[in-house]
Design an enzyme around this catalytic site. Structure first.
Site, PDB file in Angstrom:
ATOM      1  N   SER A 119       0.811  -1.216   0.000  1.00 32.74           N
ATOM      2  CA  SER A 119       0.000   0.000   0.000  1.00 32.74           C
ATOM      3  C   SER A 119       0.840   1.260   0.000  1.00 32.74           C
ATOM      4  O   SER A 119       0.312   2.360  -0.122  1.00 32.74           O
ATOM      5  CB  SER A 119      -0.918   0.007   1.236  1.00 32.74           C
ATOM      6  OG  SER A 119      -0.152  -0.065   2.424  1.00 32.74           O
ATOM      7  N   HIS A 140      -2.407  -2.789  -5.835  1.00 31.62           N
ATOM      8  CA  HIS A 140      -2.875  -2.457  -4.481  1.00 31.62           C
ATOM      9  C   HIS A 140      -4.387  -2.602  -4.419  1.00 31.62           C
ATOM     10  O   HIS A 140      -5.125  -1.727  -4.859  1.00 31.62           O
ATOM     11  CB  HIS A 140      -2.437  -1.029  -4.117  1.00 31.62           C
ATOM     12  CG  HIS A 140      -2.918  -0.567  -2.785  1.00 31.62           C
ATOM     13  ND1 HIS A 140      -3.124   0.763  -2.501  1.00 31.62           N
ATOM     14  CD2 HIS A 140      -3.248  -1.253  -1.665  1.00 31.62           C
ATOM     15  CE1 HIS A 140      -3.561   0.876  -1.259  1.00 31.62           C
ATOM     16  NE2 HIS A 140      -3.650  -0.329  -0.729  1.00 31.62           N
ATOM     17  N   GLU A 152      -5.355  -0.187  -7.354  1.00 30.98           N
ATOM     18  CA  GLU A 152      -4.361   0.835  -7.694  1.00 30.98           C
ATOM     19  C   GLU A 152      -3.159   0.132  -8.319  1.00 30.98           C
ATOM     20  O   GLU A 152      -2.528  -0.719  -7.695  1.00 30.98           O
ATOM     21  CB  GLU A 152      -3.963   1.574  -6.419  1.00 30.98           C
ATOM     22  CG  GLU A 152      -3.178   2.844  -6.647  1.00 30.98           C
ATOM     23  CD  GLU A 152      -2.928   3.591  -5.350  1.00 30.98           C
ATOM     24  OE1 GLU A 152      -2.759   4.815  -5.414  1.00 30.98           O
ATOM     25  OE2 GLU A 152      -2.890   2.959  -4.265  1.00 30.98           O
ATOM     26  N   ASN A 190      -3.017   6.295  -0.517  1.00 28.26           N
ATOM     27  CA  ASN A 190      -2.572   6.595   0.843  1.00 28.26           C
ATOM     28  C   ASN A 190      -1.864   7.931   0.983  1.00 28.26           C
ATOM     29  O   ASN A 190      -1.779   8.465   2.094  1.00 28.26           O
ATOM     30  CB  ASN A 190      -1.694   5.457   1.354  1.00 28.26           C
ATOM     31  CG  ASN A 190      -2.527   4.275   1.790  1.00 28.26           C
ATOM     32  OD1 ASN A 190      -3.569   4.435   2.415  1.00 28.26           O
ATOM     33  ND2 ASN A 190      -2.087   3.067   1.442  1.00 28.26           N
TER      34      ASN A 190
END
Length: 298
Positions: A119, A140, A152, A190
Site C-alpha cells: 500500500s 494495491h 491501484e 494513501n
C-alpha cells in the site's frame, strides 16, 4: 495469458484476492508458511462465498466451483512453479518483501509477472531484488477485497508498458476498476487518505472535537461511508503509522509526521478492530458485525 495465479500470504488481503480470482474462473495457488493460517483463510473464503449465495449475487454451484479452484501450499517453490502471475500480499515490511521477491525470481517461470499488494512501499525498490524488474508491478487492492472495486496499479521505474497493459486488462476480467499511479511514497490512495486520517487524529489530540463528532462531521458533511477515526481502526492503527512513516521518510516533509497520539496508541497495543480497542472499543464477538456493516454500506 493468465490462467493460473499464485497469492503469497493468506491473511485478510491474500484470502480476499484469492477469492476474487477464483470466483472469476482462475485457478489460484494460495501460499503461506503457516498451515494454520491457510486453514483460516479457506474458512474465511467459504464464509464470504456463502454470504454471496445468501444475498443472491452468485449461485451455490458457482460458489462451490470457485472454492474448488483454490489450492493451498506451504512451500513457495511448489506454489509458483507453473503460474503466470504472482501477487504478494505479505506483511507491509520492506525486508520481508525483498526476501519474497528474491525467492520468486528464483522459482517462478521466467515470463511470470510478479506483483505486490503493497500500500505504500516502493515498487522500484522491491523490483531491485529480481532480475526481471520490467515484470514487477504494484497491484494495491482495497479492503475488503471481494467488495471494493478499486485496484491501484503502480508502475516501478522499469515496469514495461506491456506488463501494465496486461495487468490493467486483468483487473477488468475480475470486475475491478484500475487506476494507475507512479511509484512515489503512498502512491495516490494513501498519499491522500493517510494525511486526512492523521489530521483527524491531531484534531482529537488537540481537543478540537471528540471521536464521535469528528467522524460524524466527515460522514454527514463529506458523505464518507465511515469516519476517519473508525476507518483507521478498521485499517489498523499500526498500519496507518507505518504508512505515515513511509510518507514522512520518503518526502522529508513535516506535514506527514505521525500524530503523537497515534504513536502512543500503537505503542500501547491499541491497534483498532483487530485488538478490540483503538479510537473505539469493540466487544468480543462484535468485530465481524462491524466489518459486515461496513461491507453492506459499500
Amino acid at each position: 495469458m493468465f490462467q493460473k495465479i499464485a497469492v503469497i500470504g493468506a491473511g485478510t488481503m491474500g484470502n480476499g484476492i484469492a477469492h476474487c480470482f477464483a470466483q472469476e474462473g482462475f485457478n489460484v495457488h494460495l501460499i503461506d508458511v503457516n498451515a494454520e493460517q491457510l486453514i483460516k483463510a479457506l474458512q474465511a473464503i467459504r464464509k464470504n462465498l456463502d454470504r454471496q449465495v445468501t444475498r443472491g449475487s452468485i449461485s451455490e454451484e458457482d460458489s462451490n466451483a470457485a472454492y474448488e479452484r483454490i489450492s493451498t501450499f506451504t512451500q513457495l517453490e511448489s506454489g509458483v512453479k507453473d503460474v503466470q502471475l504472482v501477487i504478494e500480499a505479505a506483511s507491509e515490511d520492506l525486508q520481508i518483501k525483498l526476501n519474497i521477491f528474491k525467492a520468486l525470481d528464483a522459482h517462478a517461470p521466467k515470463d511470470c509477472i510478479l506483483a505486490s499488494n503493497t500500500s505504500s512501499l516502493s515498487i522500484t525498490t522491491i523490483a531491485s531484488a529480481t532480475a526481471r524488474p520490467d515484470k514487477v508491478i504494484g497491484m494495491h487492492f482495497m479492503n475488503p477485497v471481494p467488495v471494493m472495486k478499486l485496484v491501484e496499479i503502480i508502475n516501478g521505474y522499469q515496469t514495461s508498458e506491456e506488463v501494465t497493459r496486461l495487468i490493467t486488462e486483468l483487473c477488468s476480467r475480475i470486475k475491478k476498476i484500475p487506476a494507475t499511479s507512479k511509484d512515489y511514497p503512498g502512491f495516490i490512495a494513501n498519499r491522500i487518505l493517510m494525511p486526512m486520517i492523521n489530521e483527524a487524529i491531531s484534531a482529537l489530540h488537540e481537543g478540537v472535537g471528540d471521536v464521535e463528532s469528528i467522524d460524524t462531521v466527515m460522514k454527514l458533511g463529506m458523505a464518507h461511508p465511515m469516519g476517519p477515526l473508525q476507518l483507521a481502526d478498521f485499517i489498523g492503527l499500526d498500519i496507518c503509522l507505518n504508512i505515515l512513516r513511509v510518507l514522512h521518510d520518503g518526502f522529508g516533509n513535516p506535514r506527514y509526521a505521525p500524530s503523537p497520539l497515534l504513536v502512543n496508541l500503537v505503542a500501547a497495543g491499541k491497534l483498532g478492530v483487530k485488538t478490540g480497542e483503538g479510537f473505539y472499543k469493540y466487544e468480543s464477538g462484535s468485530k465481524d458485525l462491524r466489518v459486515s456493516a461496513f461491507m453492506a454500506r459499500i
